[in-house]
Each structure stands twice: as C-alpha cells, then as structure tokens.
Design a protein around this motif. Sequence first.
Motif, PDB file in Angstrom:
ATOM      1  N   TRP A 166       0.840  -1.207   0.000  1.00 56.09           N
ATOM      2  CA  TRP A 166       0.000   0.000   0.000  1.00 56.09           C
ATOM      3  C   TRP A 166       0.872   1.253   0.000  1.00 56.09           C
ATOM      4  CZ3 TRP A 166      -0.515   4.243   3.158  1.00 56.09           C
ATOM      5  CH2 TRP A 166      -1.617   5.067   2.921  1.00 56.09           C
ATOM      6  N   THR A 167       1.989   1.212   0.702  1.00 55.31           N
ATOM      7  CA  THR A 167       2.887   2.378   0.756  1.00 55.31           C
ATOM      8  C   THR A 167       3.426   2.714  -0.625  1.00 55.31           C
ATOM      9  OG1 THR A 167       3.543   1.788   3.017  1.00 55.31           O
ATOM     10  CG2 THR A 167       4.953   3.333   1.843  1.00 55.31           C
ATOM     11  N   VAL A 168       3.865   1.684  -1.358  1.00 54.05           N
ATOM     12  CA  VAL A 168       4.373   1.913  -2.712  1.00 54.05           C
ATOM     13  C   VAL A 168       3.255   2.462  -3.602  1.00 54.05           C
ATOM     14  CG1 VAL A 168       5.433   0.865  -4.749  1.00 54.05           C
ATOM     15  CG2 VAL A 168       6.080   0.086  -2.456  1.00 54.05           C
ATOM     16  N   TYR A 169       2.067   1.859  -3.488  1.00 54.67           N
ATOM     17  CA  TYR A 169       0.909   2.351  -4.250  1.00 54.67           C
ATOM     18  C   TYR A 169       0.635   3.822  -3.936  1.00 54.67           C
ATOM     19  CZ  TYR A 169      -4.008   3.695  -4.206  1.00 54.67           C
ATOM     20  OH  TYR A 169      -5.174   4.411  -4.292  1.00 54.67           O
ATOM     21  N   ALA A 170       0.641   4.188  -2.658  1.00 56.27           N
ATOM     22  CA  ALA A 170       0.318   5.558  -2.248  1.00 56.27           C
ATOM     23  C   ALA A 170       1.342   6.566  -2.771  1.00 56.27           C
ATOM     24  CB  ALA A 170       0.227   5.637  -0.723  1.00 56.27           C
TER      25      ALA A 170
END
Length: 304
Positions: A166-170
């Motif tokens: 999710w961090t990479v996506y965000a």
Amino acid sequence: MSDNLKGILSACVTAILWGFLAVLMKVALAYVGPVEVAWFRFTLAAGILLFYFIIVKPKLLSIVRAFPIILFIAAVCLGFNYIGYIYGLHYTGPSTAQIVIQIGPILLALSGILFFKEKVNKWQLTGFAIAIIGLLLFYNNQLSHFVEVESFNKGFLWTGFAAVSWTVYAILQKKLVAKYDPQLLNLFIYGIPAIMLMPATDFNEFNDLANWQWILLVFLGLNTLFAYGFLALAFKYTQAYKVSIIIILNPIITLVIMTIIYHTSITWIEGEQLSLVSAFGALLLLTGAVISVFFSYKNKAKLN
C-alpha cells in the motif's frame, strides 16, 4: 457547511466504511476464498467506473494510448495490498489485521524522509519509536494468546506485506493525481488487478451462494468504490494531515465492533477481545502513527 467540515465528514465516512470492511470480509471468507473475494471487489468497482467513463467522460479513456508505467506498477501494488490484507485477515482476525495494516501510513511518512529528502524532526522520530514499541507489544501479547501460532505469524506477515504494498501504491498515486483524474486512475488501479487475479480465481466458489451472501459481496465491492470516492473528496476539501489522522483511527471502529460481538450471542462471526497489554500496544501504535503523520505534514508545510 464549510469546506473543512465537508472534508472531515468525508474522511469519517471512509473511516467508518473501512472499519466495517474488515469485519464483513471475515464473514465473507467463511463462504468464498480470499482470492475470489479480492477479484470480485476489484471487478465490481472497475466495472462501475468503466461504465461511468464510457457514458460520461469517454475522451479520458484515451490515456490507454500513452499508458504511464507507474500507473501499472501502482495497480499491481494495490492488488498485492488487497491479497495480503485479506490473507492476513483470514489467518488472524479483523482486530489484528486492522492494527497491523497501520504500518502503511507510518511507512508512507518515512518515505518522505527516505525518498523525498524531507527533514526529520524529533516529533517524527518519537512517533516512529512509539509505533514500533506498540507493534512489538501488540505482536508479542497477541502471539501468546493465539492458539495457532504458525497461523498468526502467517497472518501477521501477510498483513505487513499488504502495508508495504500500500505504501508503494500511495507514493505512486501521489505522483499520478497531479496529472490525471483520480477516478480515471482508480478505474485502472482496480481493473488491472481484476484481470491479473482472474486466472487464479476459482469461479466455482460463487456457485450456490445464498442471496444474502451475494449482497455481502456486492457491499464489499461498493465499499471499495465509495470509500476511495469519499477519500478523494476529503483530500479535496480539507488538509491532508487531518484526513490521514482520521483514517488511521479507523481500527478503533473495528475493535469496538468485535468487542460488542464478543459480548453477544452472535454466531456468524467469532468476536475478539484484546487483553490490556494488546490494547495498550494497539493504542501506542495508533498514537505513534498519528504523531508521525501529523508532523510529517507539518514538516512539508515548513519546507514549502
């Protein structure tokens, strides 16, 4: 109604939707497999958005002619996030999954320091330290009370993987929204994982589902659409740090629901009650996350 209040209320709607999401997904997992639930959520959300853009804004679909590679990577990462989270939920429970997934916002705050060369201050460091201590307390205490240790560790690792994804996506989404329509991005961010998950989806899982089970699956798909829709409105109307803090606190809703279920005669899902040490660890983790995010945004304001 002021824009600030509109933003706060929109963020609260997202937090409520996500707070109930973990509980209802755990119920769905008793009847449908993790991959199948994730595929259905992505497909329904993408289908609705595709219909909207074909009817209302067909010209925006021309993005496919020069498709940004980072949009593809962002979509894959969100797909990993959904799969990781739902497997974490499958092996542990709503309370644990909701607490551990908050590693994501903390990593996002850290990414500003590591990748965008933002200055770190003592409050951010304090927040990170509090969050780590809280996570260790929560993990160790929950582990000691969990009957199947191996299953708990699997769930913990899957949820941690979901938080990193999710961090990479965000980070990538943050870059993309500066140039593209947010809902157009969501169309591909939902659609690409739906296509990727299709070969691994066992469609026999959907046979013989009762009407209420179909309603549950549809709600899970609409939850994806509306939660992110209200999140976009929240960011539009109020400051990002206020939105992030409200979202971080959504596990409290899940914990309250699971505690209520624990003290009732409900049988369609097993309730959860955290020990005092686990609850204290969860509180430290959430507090550390709030401090990290709040002072991360304050730090950006000073730099700008």
